[in-house]
Write an enzyme that holds these catalytic residues in place. Structure first.
Site, mmCIF file in Angstrom:
data_model
loop_
_atom_site.group_PDB
_atom_site.id
_atom_site.type_symbol
_atom_site.label_atom_id
_atom_site.label_comp_id
_atom_site.label_asym_id
_atom_site.label_seq_id
_atom_site.Cartn_x
_atom_site.Cartn_y
_atom_site.Cartn_z
ATOM 1 N N LYS A 1 55.500 -12.096 24.890
ATOM 2 C CA LYS A 1 54.977 -10.864 24.298
ATOM 3 C C LYS A 1 55.209 -10.842 22.787
ATOM 4 O O LYS A 1 54.310 -10.533 22.012
ATOM 5 C CB LYS A 1 55.671 -9.646 24.941
ATOM 6 C CG LYS A 1 55.415 -8.341 24.210
ATOM 7 C CD LYS A 1 56.080 -7.169 24.887
ATOM 8 C CE LYS A 1 57.493 -6.905 24.461
ATOM 9 N NZ LYS A 1 57.659 -6.321 23.119
ATOM 10 N N ASN A 2 56.428 -11.170 22.373
ATOM 11 C CA ASN A 2 56.765 -11.016 20.955
ATOM 12 C C ASN A 2 56.148 -12.082 20.052
ATOM 13 O O ASN A 2 56.247 -11.989 18.834
ATOM 14 C CB ASN A 2 58.287 -10.967 20.765
ATOM 15 C CG ASN A 2 58.861 -9.638 21.242
ATOM 16 O OD1 ASN A 2 58.107 -8.729 21.591
ATOM 17 N ND2 ASN A 2 60.184 -9.534 21.265
ATOM 18 N N ARG B 1 55.694 0.189 18.491
ATOM 19 C CA ARG B 1 56.120 0.014 17.096
ATOM 20 C C ARG B 1 55.503 -1.216 16.444
ATOM 21 O O ARG B 1 55.267 -1.256 15.249
ATOM 22 C CB ARG B 1 57.632 -0.189 17.043
ATOM 23 C CG ARG B 1 58.465 0.986 17.128
ATOM 24 C CD ARG B 1 59.893 0.579 16.826
ATOM 25 N NE ARG B 1 60.208 0.740 15.414
ATOM 26 C CZ ARG B 1 60.312 -0.237 14.551
ATOM 27 N NH1 ARG B 1 60.139 -1.464 14.905
ATOM 28 N NH2 ARG B 1 60.604 0.022 13.300
ATOM 29 N N CYS C 1 62.745 5.934 17.950
ATOM 30 C CA CYS C 1 62.423 5.410 19.269
ATOM 31 C C CYS C 1 63.688 5.421 20.102
ATOM 32 O O CYS C 1 64.773 5.673 19.601
ATOM 33 C CB CYS C 1 61.789 4.039 19.181
ATOM 34 S SG CYS C 1 62.932 2.698 19.235
ATOM 35 N N ARG D 1 65.199 2.609 13.933
ATOM 36 C CA ARG D 1 64.293 1.483 13.666
ATOM 37 C C ARG D 1 63.298 1.746 12.534
ATOM 38 O O ARG D 1 62.085 1.802 12.746
ATOM 39 C CB ARG D 1 63.529 1.105 14.925
ATOM 40 C CG ARG D 1 64.421 0.575 15.995
ATOM 41 C CD ARG D 1 63.646 0.224 17.222
ATOM 42 N NE ARG D 1 63.224 -1.159 17.244
ATOM 43 C CZ ARG D 1 62.534 -1.684 18.249
ATOM 44 N NH1 ARG D 1 62.168 -0.960 19.257
ATOM 45 N NH2 ARG D 1 62.192 -2.951 18.221
ATOM 46 N N ASP E 1 67.679 -8.295 23.354
ATOM 47 C CA ASP E 1 66.732 -8.021 24.439
ATOM 48 C C ASP E 1 67.253 -8.466 25.806
ATOM 49 O O ASP E 1 66.593 -8.228 26.819
ATOM 50 C CB ASP E 1 65.376 -8.688 24.149
ATOM 51 C CG ASP E 1 64.591 -7.943 23.072
ATOM 52 O OD1 ASP E 1 65.006 -6.833 22.696
ATOM 53 O OD2 ASP E 1 63.570 -8.477 22.608
ATOM 54 N N VAL F 1 72.727 -5.406 17.043
ATOM 55 C CA VAL F 1 71.413 -5.355 16.386
ATOM 56 C C VAL F 1 70.894 -3.922 16.301
ATOM 57 O O VAL F 1 70.467 -3.468 15.235
ATOM 58 C CB VAL F 1 70.398 -6.264 17.120
ATOM 59 C CG1 VAL F 1 69.031 -6.175 16.468
ATOM 60 C CG2 VAL F 1 70.886 -7.704 17.138
ATOM 61 N N ARG G 1 55.138 -2.737 29.847
ATOM 62 C CA ARG G 1 54.924 -3.124 28.445
ATOM 63 C C ARG G 1 55.319 -4.585 28.235
ATOM 64 O O ARG G 1 54.766 -5.237 27.356
ATOM 65 C CB ARG G 1 55.769 -2.248 27.512
ATOM 66 C CG ARG G 1 55.271 -0.829 27.382
ATOM 67 C CD ARG G 1 56.058 -0.099 26.318
ATOM 68 N NE ARG G 1 56.194 -0.956 25.152
ATOM 69 C CZ ARG G 1 57.233 -0.969 24.326
ATOM 70 N NH1 ARG G 1 58.239 -0.146 24.524
ATOM 71 N NH2 ARG G 1 57.280 -1.773 23.300
HETATM 72 C C1 UD1 Z 1 61.848 -7.333 17.286
HETATM 73 C C2 UD1 Z 1 61.399 -7.508 18.707
HETATM 74 C C3 UD1 Z 1 62.357 -6.783 19.662
HETATM 75 C C4 UD1 Z 1 63.785 -7.223 19.434
HETATM 76 C C5 UD1 Z 1 64.158 -7.129 17.960
HETATM 77 C C6 UD1 Z 1 65.507 -7.746 17.657
HETATM 78 C C7 UD1 Z 1 59.004 -7.716 18.471
HETATM 79 C C8 UD1 Z 1 57.671 -7.109 18.679
HETATM 80 N N1 UD1 Z 1 60.054 -6.969 18.813
HETATM 81 O O1 UD1 Z 1 61.793 -5.943 16.976
HETATM 82 O O2 UD1 Z 1 61.958 -7.107 20.993
HETATM 83 O O3 UD1 Z 1 64.661 -6.380 20.157
HETATM 84 O O4 UD1 Z 1 63.189 -7.836 17.149
HETATM 85 O O5 UD1 Z 1 65.557 -9.054 18.077
HETATM 86 O O6 UD1 Z 1 59.127 -8.862 18.077
HETATM 87 N N2 UD1 Z 1 65.562 -2.498 10.483
HETATM 88 C C9 UD1 Z 1 65.679 -1.712 9.356
HETATM 89 N N3 UD1 Z 1 64.634 -1.674 8.473
HETATM 90 C C10 UD1 Z 1 63.485 -2.384 8.658
HETATM 91 C C11 UD1 Z 1 63.374 -3.196 9.795
HETATM 92 C C12 UD1 Z 1 64.425 -3.232 10.699
HETATM 93 O O7 UD1 Z 1 66.698 -1.065 9.159
HETATM 94 O O8 UD1 Z 1 62.588 -2.316 7.807
HETATM 95 C C13 UD1 Z 1 66.684 -2.588 11.454
HETATM 96 C C14 UD1 Z 1 66.324 -2.073 12.830
HETATM 97 O O9 UD1 Z 1 66.506 -0.686 12.936
HETATM 98 C C15 UD1 Z 1 67.297 -2.854 13.711
HETATM 99 C C16 UD1 Z 1 67.427 -4.196 12.990
HETATM 100 O O10 UD1 Z 1 66.994 -3.955 11.657
HETATM 101 O O11 UD1 Z 1 68.554 -2.223 13.746
HETATM 102 C C17 UD1 Z 1 66.607 -5.327 13.594
HETATM 103 O O12 UD1 Z 1 65.279 -4.879 13.779
HETATM 104 P P1 UD1 Z 1 64.017 -5.847 13.776
HETATM 105 O O13 UD1 Z 1 64.449 -7.276 13.827
HETATM 106 O O14 UD1 Z 1 63.122 -5.443 12.666
HETATM 107 O O15 UD1 Z 1 63.364 -5.462 15.160
HETATM 108 P P2 UD1 Z 1 61.834 -5.458 15.468
HETATM 109 O O16 UD1 Z 1 61.167 -6.477 14.608
HETATM 110 O O17 UD1 Z 1 61.315 -4.079 15.470
#
Ligand code: UD1
Length: 419
Positions: free
Chosen positions: A22-23, A93, A117, A122, A306, A328, A398
């Site tokens: 999926k990712n 998201r 969320c 996030r 995850d 995380v 999902r």
């Molecule tokens: C992706 C994955 C999700 C997985 C996560 C961590 C997809 C579609 N989803 O989510 O399944 O759980 O990586 O491996 O690939 N953060 C900020 N600011 C930002 C971006 C992120 O503070 O601009 C924080 C988030 O709140 C979180 C951490 O950084 O605490 C990691 O988030 P991120 O790696 O961005 O997760 P996703 O990409 O949303």
């Protein structure tokens, strides 16, 4: 709303096929916005999040042709709108992944803010700061990100923290920028590498993916290509954890053991016997051997967040005490409350979930809250005495393709019923 009804207590045995990741599929679908010819994507998982992304691209005017055999062809030549509306972004998201490609190729994008969320706030601040560093003008107004650019410029970007979709957004944007972009403290996740491989096959010039420094030399245009999505390592890990809990012997096919290092290590530490080939993993478990494990989640190649909820469920029925630290996300413990309702001895302190294994869990009506939390409830249901009913399973749909069919193939007693 549909539910899953599970009668626990059966050992799992047999073989199943792992679906596409999926990712990976989500950013690769978004990358279709960058190419001048059609992008043909294979090994696409049949999931709700994929349908949502296809709906989003369709609403933008792209032409999507769904073929046989898990394939879709996406052609961006017919794009007419540059908008990701709230109605779709709120359900997923990852819709934010269209921002980078839209800006890079068309110089404009309007994307709803994802908002809070179930697993923490996030934010997307790192995506926006990095795109601004490449010359985008970004305003956040009325719940929407409104961004324009008259040609993005290559930049040196240092992410404050590792962000997976942030890295992917910037990787896509940089492919069509003027000059060289360096992404430092980039995510090393296999799905980032998969996206880079797809972009390279479209003509992008990228190096360093899979390390924490990725360099991209912008090109004038990208071409269409055909690309197969890599296998889903989280789906793989979830089924392996299920067998570790129920006992039995299961072979997962069409997967990639090399992407699951930290998870396989913990399964072995928990007492499972794991054997692997290039594209398969077999796990054998005697439930009497199940021991609790200590884990700290982290960005790849560390243990994936995850898989945290699934291992929490495992620890609940394993011998001894376990501690799993979630590093995380700030609040990813929605499953704990539900597991306790099944009789688990589990509690959260700060960002650590402590368990003391119990002899048995008891089936109960449960509420799915987010994708991976829901999977952990299904796993708990497979070992619970009596009947477990998992409600709101749209969360599971999902990210897990036909979970009840795959588990039924392994001998589980699980069925889907309408509300
Ligand atoms: C992706 C994955 C999700 C997985 C996560 C961590 C997809 C579609 N989803 O989510 O399944 O759980 O990586 O491996 O690939 N953060 C900020 N600011 C930002 C971006 C992120 O503070 O601009 C924080 C988030 O709140 C979180 C951490 O950084 O605490 C990691 O988030 P991120 O790696 O961005 O997760 P996703 O990409 O949303």
């Amino acid at each position: 709303m549909e539910k899953l009804i599970i009668k626990g207590g059966r050992r799992l045995a047999g073989e199943i096929r792992v679906s596409g990741a999926k990712n990976s599929a989500l950013p690769i679908l978004a990358s279709s916005l960058l190419s001048q010819g059609p992008l043909r994507i294979g090994n696409l998982p049949h999931l709700h999040d994929i349908t949502t992304t296809m709906e989003l691209l369709g609403q933008m005017g792209l032409t999507l042709t769904v073929g046989d055999n898990l394939e879709v062809e996406v052609d961006s030549a017919t794009i007419s709108q540059f908008l990701a509306p709230y109605e779709l972004v709120k359900t997923m998201r990852a819709s934010i992944l269209v921002l980078g490609p839209l800006l890079a190729r068309f110089g404009k994008a309007e994307v709803s803010l994802p908002g809070g969320c179930a697993i923490g706030t996030r934010p997307v601040d790192m995506h926006l700061q990095a795109l601004a560093a490449m010359g985008a003008k970004i305003e956040v107004e009325g719940g929407y990100i409104r961004a324009t650019a008259s040609g993005l410029k290559g930049a040196d970007i240092v992410f404050d923290a590792v962000t997976v979709t942030g890295t992917e957004n910037l990787l896509m944007a940089a492919c069509l920028a003027d000059g060289v972009t360096t992404l430092t403290n980039a995510a090393k996740e296999p799905e980032v590498v998969d996206l880079a491989n797809c972009l390279r096959s479209m003509g992008a010039i990228i190096s360093g993916e899979g390390t924490n420094v990725i360099q991209i030399q912008g090109v004038k245009s990208l071409k269409g290509t055909s690309y197969n999505i890599l296998p889903d390592r989280i789906e793989t890990g979830t089924y392996l954890t299920a067998v570790a809990m129920t006992g039995g012997r299961v072979k997962l096919k069409d997967t990639r053991p090399d992407l699951l290092g930290a998870v396989l290590t913990k399964l072995e530490e928990a007492g499972a016997v794991v054997s692997t080939g290039d594209d398969w993993i077999e796990l054998e478990m005697d439930p009497a051997d199940l021991k609790a494990v200590n884990i700290q989640t982290g960005p790849y190649p560390r243990f994936p967040t995850d898989m945290q909820a699934q291992f929490t469920a495992l620890n609940c029925i394993a011998g001894g005490t376990g501690a799993i630290q979630e590093s995380v996300f700030e609040n990813r413990f929605m499953h704990v409350q539900e597991l306790r309702r099944m009789g688990a001895d589990v509690r959260v302190e700060g960002n650590i979930v402590f368990t003391s294994g119990v002899e048995k869990l008891t089936g109960a009506p449960l509420m799915a809250t987010d994708l991976r939390a829901s999977a952990s409830l299904v796993l708990a249901g497979l070992v619970g005495c009596g009947e477990t009913i998992v409600d709101r399973i749209y969360h599971i749909d999902r990210g897990y393709e036909t979970i009840e069919e795959k588990l039924t193939n392994l001998g589980a007693d699980i069925r889907r019923v309408p509300r």
